[in-house]
Motif scaffolding. Structure first.
Motif, PDB file in Angstrom:
ATOM      1  N   PRO A 248       0.888  -1.214  -0.060  1.00  0.00           N
ATOM      2  CA  PRO A 248       0.012  -0.028  -0.014  1.00  0.00           C
ATOM      3  C   PRO A 248       0.899   1.249  -0.121  1.00  0.00           C
ATOM      4  CG  PRO A 248      -0.733  -1.474   1.756  1.00  0.00           C
ATOM      5  CD  PRO A 248       0.718  -1.972   1.061  1.00  0.00           C
ATOM      6  N   ASN A 249       0.409   2.275  -0.614  1.00  0.00           N
ATOM      7  CA  ASN A 249       0.990   3.576  -0.717  1.00  0.00           C
ATOM      8  C   ASN A 249       0.165   4.836   0.087  1.00  0.00           C
ATOM      9  OD1 ASN A 249       2.859   2.296  -2.684  1.00  0.00           O
ATOM     10  ND2 ASN A 249       0.989   2.277  -3.966  1.00  0.00           N
ATOM     11  N   ALA A 250       1.141   5.832   0.094  1.00  0.00           N
ATOM     12  CA  ALA A 250       0.507   7.183   1.019  1.00  0.00           C
ATOM     13  C   ALA A 250       1.113   8.241   0.443  1.00  0.00           C
ATOM     14  CB  ALA A 250       0.387   6.817   2.319  1.00  0.00           C
ATOM     15  N   ARG A 251       0.245   9.276   0.292  1.00  0.00           N
ATOM     16  CA  ARG A 251       1.289  10.690  -0.019  1.00  0.00           C
ATOM     17  C   ARG A 251       0.737  11.657   1.105  1.00  0.00           C
ATOM     18  NH1 ARG A 251      -0.136  10.504  -6.201  1.00  0.00           N
ATOM     19  NH2 ARG A 251       1.908   9.936  -6.942  1.00  0.00           N
ATOM     20  N   ILE A 252       1.617  12.625   1.048  1.00  0.00           N
ATOM     21  CA  ILE A 252       1.299  13.704   2.184  1.00  0.00           C
ATOM     22  C   ILE A 252       1.093  14.694   1.581  1.00  0.00           C
ATOM     23  CG2 ILE A 252       2.207  14.943   4.276  1.00  0.00           C
ATOM     24  CD1 ILE A 252       3.906  12.598   5.288  1.00  0.00           C
ATOM     25  N   ILE A 253       0.040  15.538   1.674  1.00  0.00           N
ATOM     26  CA  ILE A 253      -0.316  16.605   0.913  1.00  0.00           C
ATOM     27  C   ILE A 253      -0.657  17.893   2.107  1.00  0.00           C
ATOM     28  CG2 ILE A 253      -1.936  17.572  -0.728  1.00  0.00           C
ATOM     29  CD1 ILE A 253      -2.234  14.802  -1.980  1.00  0.00           C
ATOM     30  N   ASN A 254       0.131  19.010   1.647  1.00  0.00           N
ATOM     31  CA  ASN A 254      -0.035  20.191   2.596  1.00  0.00           C
ATOM     32  C   ASN A 254      -0.431  21.255   1.633  1.00  0.00           C
ATOM     33  OD1 ASN A 254      -0.075  21.270   5.177  1.00  0.00           O
ATOM     34  ND2 ASN A 254       1.957  22.143   4.400  1.00  0.00           N
ATOM     35  N   ASP A 255      -1.614  21.834   2.108  1.00  0.00           N
ATOM     36  CA  ASP A 255      -2.110  23.172   1.186  1.00  0.00           C
ATOM     37  C   ASP A 255      -2.046  22.808  -0.250  1.00  0.00           C
ATOM     38  OD1 ASP A 255      -2.331  24.518   3.601  1.00  0.00           O
ATOM     39  OD2 ASP A 255      -0.219  25.178   3.910  1.00  0.00           O
ATOM     40  N   GLY A 256      -2.534  21.612  -0.568  1.00  0.00           N
ATOM     41  CA  GLY A 256      -2.671  21.199  -2.180  1.00  0.00           C
ATOM     42  C   GLY A 256      -1.485  20.990  -2.699  1.00  0.00           C
ATOM     43  N   ASN A 257      -0.241  20.951  -1.987  1.00  0.00           N
ATOM     44  CA  ASN A 257       0.890  20.537  -2.465  1.00  0.00           C
ATOM     45  C   ASN A 257       1.330  19.217  -2.008  1.00  0.00           C
ATOM     46  OD1 ASN A 257       1.714  22.859  -4.353  1.00  0.00           O
ATOM     47  ND2 ASN A 257       1.493  23.783  -2.381  1.00  0.00           N
ATOM     48  N   VAL A 258       1.908  18.166  -2.985  1.00  0.00           N
ATOM     49  CA  VAL A 258       2.298  16.791  -2.512  1.00  0.00           C
ATOM     50  C   VAL A 258       3.704  17.274  -2.018  1.00  0.00           C
ATOM     51  CG1 VAL A 258       3.335  14.568  -3.449  1.00  0.00           C
ATOM     52  CG2 VAL A 258       1.282  15.556  -4.488  1.00  0.00           C
ATOM     53  N   LEU A 259       4.016  16.520  -0.867  1.00  0.00           N
ATOM     54  CA  LEU A 259       5.233  16.760  -0.068  1.00  0.00           C
ATOM     55  C   LEU A 259       6.369  15.469  -0.265  1.00  0.00           C
ATOM     56  CD1 LEU A 259       4.247  18.292   3.243  1.00  0.00           C
ATOM     57  CD2 LEU A 259       4.935  19.517   1.190  1.00  0.00           C
ATOM     58  N   THR A 260       7.629  15.756  -0.399  1.00  0.00           N
ATOM     59  CA  THR A 260       8.523  14.741  -0.627  1.00  0.00           C
ATOM     60  C   THR A 260       9.549  15.016   0.615  1.00  0.00           C
ATOM     61  OG1 THR A 260       9.888  15.833  -2.340  1.00  0.00           O
ATOM     62  CG2 THR A 260       8.208  14.053  -2.777  1.00  0.00           C
ATOM     63  N   PHE A 261      10.466  14.138   0.922  1.00  0.00           N
ATOM     64  CA  PHE A 261      11.267  14.356   1.925  1.00  0.00           C
ATOM     65  C   PHE A 261      12.564  13.863   1.590  1.00  0.00           C
ATOM     66  CE2 PHE A 261       7.212  14.031   3.472  1.00  0.00           C
ATOM     67  CZ  PHE A 261       6.794  14.890   4.390  1.00  0.00           C
TER      68      PHE A 261
END
Length: 88
Positions: free
Chosen positions: A20-33
């Protein structure tokens, strides 16, 4: 303050073999780390992959809460509205 973290279901991300996969989205933007939270493939696909254990879920929950409370900073990697890998 900011709203609490919420989880939303999405359409296919064309990444099921790594799920399974997940994204973190903040204020409409996809975040990467880039400080060890994501591997190179995850950064390129803009999604955490292989979320198979309770520990991994808790890790991602911690990242989301860290973004929410300002203790973790992600890299804005594009608008969630323009993701080309999500199929309706």
């Amino acid at each position: 303050g900011k709203p609490r973290v919420k989880i939303e279901e999405t359409f296919c991300m064309n990444q099921c073999k790594r799920g399974p996969n997940a994204r973190i989205i903040n204020d409409g933007n996809v975040l990467t780390f880039e400080n060890g939270e994501m591997n190179d493939t995850e950064i390129n696909r803009k999604a955490f992959q292989g979320i198979l254990t309770k520990e991994r879920v808790l890790q991602l929950w911690g990242y989301a809460n860290g973004i929410n409370n300002g203790n973790l900073v992600g890299i804005e990697s594009g608008s969630a509205d323009k993701l080309s890998d999500i199929m309706p």
